[in-house]
Design an enzyme around this catalytic site. Structure first.
Site, mmCIF file in Angstrom:
data_model
loop_
_atom_site.group_PDB
_atom_site.id
_atom_site.type_symbol
_atom_site.label_atom_id
_atom_site.label_comp_id
_atom_site.label_asym_id
_atom_site.label_seq_id
_atom_site.Cartn_x
_atom_site.Cartn_y
_atom_site.Cartn_z
ATOM 1 N N ARG A 187 0.834 -1.202 0.000
ATOM 2 C CA ARG A 187 0.000 0.000 0.000
ATOM 3 C C ARG A 187 0.869 1.252 0.000
ATOM 4 O O ARG A 187 0.551 2.246 -0.659
ATOM 5 C CB ARG A 187 -0.943 -0.024 1.193
ATOM 6 C CG ARG A 187 -2.007 -1.105 1.086
ATOM 7 C CD ARG A 187 -2.667 -1.384 2.414
ATOM 8 N NE ARG A 187 -3.311 -0.198 2.955
ATOM 9 C CZ ARG A 187 -3.747 -0.093 4.204
ATOM 10 N NH1 ARG A 187 -3.585 -1.107 5.055
ATOM 11 N NH2 ARG A 187 -4.331 1.013 4.623
ATOM 12 N N CYS A 248 -0.486 7.041 8.321
ATOM 13 C CA CYS A 248 -0.939 5.751 7.789
ATOM 14 C C CYS A 248 -2.036 6.072 6.784
ATOM 15 O O CYS A 248 -1.841 6.935 5.934
ATOM 16 C CB CYS A 248 -1.424 4.829 8.909
ATOM 17 S SG CYS A 248 -2.678 5.533 9.993
ATOM 18 N N LYS A 250 -5.582 6.412 7.926
ATOM 19 C CA LYS A 250 -6.600 7.211 8.613
ATOM 20 C C LYS A 250 -6.231 7.521 10.060
ATOM 21 O O LYS A 250 -7.104 7.785 10.876
ATOM 22 C CB LYS A 250 -7.952 6.515 8.543
ATOM 23 C CG LYS A 250 -7.956 5.065 9.030
ATOM 24 C CD LYS A 250 -9.314 4.416 8.764
ATOM 25 C CE LYS A 250 -9.340 2.964 9.198
ATOM 26 N NZ LYS A 250 -10.631 2.306 8.918
#
EC number: 2.8.1.1
Length: 297
Positions: A187, A248, A250
């Site tokens: 991610r 990160c 959220k």
């Protein structure tokens, strides 16, 4: 130099079980179940109602947040937080112990630990090993709902532990803070999608260092030792003697970075609350880095 004496960030399952057995739960000691799971998987409140640590109240992270924000899981106001935790029987004199039921051993509990700290509360700890190890070790559970007597909690925002979009954007030029991203490597790189959300490409803030939060936990779900944690920071060339911002998607797993640094004696890590969820939508394209198909997030 005078070293700050830090409150214990972790308590053991054995310590909590003994505290419950000896009748210490009450206005001076409260326990919170801060579980949350992706929609369509597990139901945190239902699981809490079925079984939880005796005396624990359910901390609903969906309720205790800024519900007017377009971004995920943003901090509530001081008044909102104070009212919410006060209704859980927590005052400014309460020792709060937070756990969650995630299979990793800990996921959302460090976020709630950080929330208490950012609202000025020092006496808060994470249950090391979480509900996973509480169950594994055979400690008691109950379905009995907790009904604590409401208390007064005065929340005072500690801005030094919180960073905004504008501050992180300015930091790209000033480089006063190191920036650590706690998401999984794919991610962070932009090669794997962000889960459970539409319209949010993966990638990272330019200049950030990737430290997946799972690396701070043992395979059994406990926090690694301070020596092991320091080695992880050193391996990533993150200097714990210098200012540090955690991010990160959220603002949740970023709190694992804050907790890990705290366990190494660094209590001043700030969390970028909006994190990638906000950055992707607001920041100039050249500040978003991705190895995905577009080359930019």
């Amino acid at each position: 130099m005078v070293h700050q004496v830090l409150y214990r960030a972790l308590v053991s399952t054995k310590w909590l079980a003994e505290s419950i057995r000896s009748g210490r739960l009450g206005p001076s000691l409260r326990v919170l179940d801060a579980s949350w799971y992706s929609p369509g998987t597990r139901q945190a409140r239902k699981e809490y109602q079925e079984r939880h640590v005796p005396g624990a109240s359910f901390f609903d992270i969906e309720e205790c947040r800024d519900t007017t924000s377009p971004y995920e899981m943003m901090l509530p106001s001081e008044a909102h937080f104070g009212d919410y935790v006060g209704n859980l029987g927590i005052s400014n004199d309460t020792h709060v112990v937070v756990y969650d039921g995630d299979d990793l051993g800990s996921f959302y509990a460090p976020r709630v630990w950080w929330m208490f700290r950012v609202f000025g509360h020092r006496t808060v700890s994470v249950l090391n090993g979480g509900f996973r190890n509480w169950l594994k070790e055979g400690h008691p559970v109950t379905s009995e709902p907790s009904r604590p007597e409401p208390a007064v909690f005065k929340a005072t925002l500690n801005l030094s532990l919180l960073k905004t979009y504008e501050q992180v954007l300015e930091n790209l030029q000033s480089k006063r803070f190191q920036l650590v991203d706690s998401r999984a490597q794919g991610r962070y790189l932009g090669t794997q999608p962000e889960p459970d959300i539409v319209g949010l490409d993966s990638g990272h803030i330019r200049g950030s260092v990737n430290m997946p939060f799972m690396d701070f936990l043992t395979k059994d779900g406990f926090e690694k030792s301070p020596e092991e944690l320091r080695a992880i920071f050193q391996d990533k060339k993150v200097d714990l003697s210098q200012p540090l911002i955690a991010t990160c998607r959220k603002g949740v797993t970023a709190c694992h970075v804050a907790l890990a640094a705290y366990l190494c004696g660094k209590p001043d890590v700030a969390v970028y609350d909006g994190s990638w969820s906000e950055w992707f939508r607001r920041a100039p394209p050249e500040t978003r880095v991705s190895q995905g198909k577009s080359g930019k997030a």
